[in-house]
Design a protein around this motif. Structure first.
Motif, PDB file in Angstrom:
ATOM      1  N   LEU A  30       0.799  -1.273  -0.025  1.00  0.00           N
ATOM      2  CA  LEU A  30      -0.160  -0.266   0.187  1.00  0.00           C
ATOM      3  C   LEU A  30       0.863   1.168   0.107  1.00  0.00           C
ATOM      4  CD1 LEU A  30      -2.708  -0.841   2.978  1.00  0.00           C
ATOM      5  CD2 LEU A  30      -2.832  -1.164   0.356  1.00  0.00           C
TER       6      LEU A  30
ATOM      7  N   LYS B 172       0.398   5.591  -0.368  1.00  0.00           N
ATOM      8  CA  LYS B 172      -0.401   6.881  -0.302  1.00  0.00           C
ATOM      9  C   LYS B 172      -0.369   7.515  -1.809  1.00  0.00           C
ATOM     10  CE  LYS B 172      -1.113   7.835   4.500  1.00  0.00           C
ATOM     11  NZ  LYS B 172      -2.104   8.063   5.122  1.00  0.00           N
TER      12      LYS B 172
ATOM     13  N   ARG C 288      -6.673   6.835   2.363  1.00  0.00           N
ATOM     14  CA  ARG C 288      -6.656   6.293   1.088  1.00  0.00           C
ATOM     15  C   ARG C 288      -5.207   5.726   0.661  1.00  0.00           C
ATOM     16  NH1 ARG C 288     -10.446  10.973  -1.678  1.00  0.00           N
ATOM     17  NH2 ARG C 288     -12.216  10.671  -0.445  1.00  0.00           N
ATOM     18  N   PHE C 289      -5.320   4.691  -0.039  1.00  0.00           N
ATOM     19  CA  PHE C 289      -3.973   4.025  -0.439  1.00  0.00           C
ATOM     20  C   PHE C 289      -4.426   3.422  -1.842  1.00  0.00           C
ATOM     21  CE2 PHE C 289      -4.856   3.421   4.233  1.00  0.00           C
ATOM     22  CZ  PHE C 289      -3.834   3.767   4.653  1.00  0.00           C
TER      23      PHE C 289
ATOM     24  N   ALA D 244      -7.838   1.303  -2.024  1.00  0.00           N
ATOM     25  CA  ALA D 244      -8.524   0.662  -0.786  1.00  0.00           C
ATOM     26  C   ALA D 244      -8.610   2.022   0.051  1.00  0.00           C
ATOM     27  CB  ALA D 244      -8.191  -0.425  -0.119  1.00  0.00           C
ATOM     28  N   ASN D 245      -9.715   2.112   0.715  1.00  0.00           N
ATOM     29  CA  ASN D 245      -9.848   3.318   1.777  1.00  0.00           C
ATOM     30  C   ASN D 245     -10.632   3.226   2.801  1.00  0.00           C
ATOM     31  OD1 ASN D 245     -11.597   3.724  -0.520  1.00  0.00           O
ATOM     32  ND2 ASN D 245     -12.600   5.272   0.802  1.00  0.00           N
TER      33      ASN D 245
ATOM     34  N   LEU E 189     -15.225   1.122   4.974  1.00  0.00           N
ATOM     35  CA  LEU E 189     -13.972   0.608   4.148  1.00  0.00           C
ATOM     36  C   LEU E 189     -14.670   0.814   2.598  1.00  0.00           C
ATOM     37  CD1 LEU E 189     -11.489  -1.091   3.577  1.00  0.00           C
ATOM     38  CD2 LEU E 189     -13.008  -3.091   4.021  1.00  0.00           C
TER      39      LEU E 189
ATOM     40  N   TYR F 184     -13.111  -0.146  -1.707  1.00  0.00           N
ATOM     41  CA  TYR F 184     -12.004  -0.803  -2.458  1.00  0.00           C
ATOM     42  C   TYR F 184     -12.489  -0.878  -3.652  1.00  0.00           C
ATOM     43  CZ  TYR F 184     -14.340  -4.939  -0.841  1.00  0.00           C
ATOM     44  OH  TYR F 184     -15.513  -5.951  -0.396  1.00  0.00           O
TER      45      TYR F 184
ATOM     46  N   VAL G 150      -4.949  -3.077   4.779  1.00  0.00           N
ATOM     47  CA  VAL G 150      -5.933  -1.813   5.110  1.00  0.00           C
ATOM     48  C   VAL G 150      -6.305  -2.079   6.593  1.00  0.00           C
ATOM     49  CG1 VAL G 150      -7.823  -0.174   4.818  1.00  0.00           C
ATOM     50  CG2 VAL G 150      -6.162  -0.730   2.884  1.00  0.00           C
TER      51      VAL G 150
ATOM     52  N   ARG H  32      -3.711  -1.911   9.049  1.00  0.00           N
ATOM     53  CA  ARG H  32      -3.422  -0.299   9.584  1.00  0.00           C
ATOM     54  C   ARG H  32      -4.605   0.178  10.400  1.00  0.00           C
ATOM     55  NH1 ARG H  32      -0.047   3.087   5.319  1.00  0.00           N
ATOM     56  NH2 ARG H  32       1.403   1.528   4.437  1.00  0.00           N
TER      57      ARG H  32
END
Length: 184
Positions: A14, A16, A68-69, A83-84, A98, A100, A119, A122
């Motif tokens: 992942l 940013k 956000r990733f 994915a966020n 979530l 994605y 995600v 994290r």
């Protein structure tokens, strides 16, 4: 977790999003337009594969209420999806939503599951969240399979939850708690 997905999980990372991702990310979204259309909400006048969308995406990535990733292949750094976590709340609620997606060239290869797993790590370890919720259109069986593989539990149906493709659509509510994540 399914056999094979574990291998893919080690093959993704992942990161940013940055302004340098504009061309690659928009090219992937353009190539995936038809694939993503049935599942994603649209905002009036904004092309979900255009510069205005990207500018809003970056702006949202800088917000404290979002994480956000980009999901990227380790071997070459290619963006395979995103994915966020959104509407991140701390305090007594301590939760987030979530979202994605995977680009059309990369579907059904385990990238969504692997990216979401990272995600969630994290969300629960770094952000200290208690709960993560995913709301999914019932006919999106591939997305439902992702959350099932990761231990989410179906909590019910949110009637006419989100406007997708011009229609208010029902969504299944799936959630994962930190305690359930730790046990996996």
């Amino acid at each position: 977790m399914k056999r094979g997905v574990k291998k893919v999980a080690t093959q993704v990372s992942l990161r940013k999003p940055t302004a340098r991702d504009r061309d690659e990310l928009l090219a992937l979204r353009r190539a995936s337009r038809a694939f993503l259309r049935p599942w994603e909400p649209r905002f009036a006048g904004i092309d979900p594969c255009g510069d205005e969308w990207f500018d809003g995406y970056l702006k949202g990535a800088r917000s404290k209420s979002n994480a956000r990733f980009l999901v990227c292949r380790r071997e070459d750094g290619a963006i395979v999806g995103g994915a966020n976590l959104s509407q991140i709340f701390h305090g007594p609620l301590c939760s987030a939503y979530l979202g994605y997606w995977t680009g059309a060239p990369y579907v059904r290869l385990g990238y969504a599951t692997a990216g979401v797993q990272l995600v969630l790590r994290r969300a629960f370890r770094e952000l200290g969240l208690h709960r993560v919720e995913a709301n999914i259109i019932p006919t999106n069986t591939h997305s439902i399979a992702v959350v099932q593989r990761l231990g989410f539990r179906k909590e019910g149906l949110a009637r006419r939850y989100l406007k997708i493709a011009g229609r208010w659509r029902d969504h299944e509510r799936w959630a994962l708690l930190r305690d359930d994540f730790k046990r996996r």
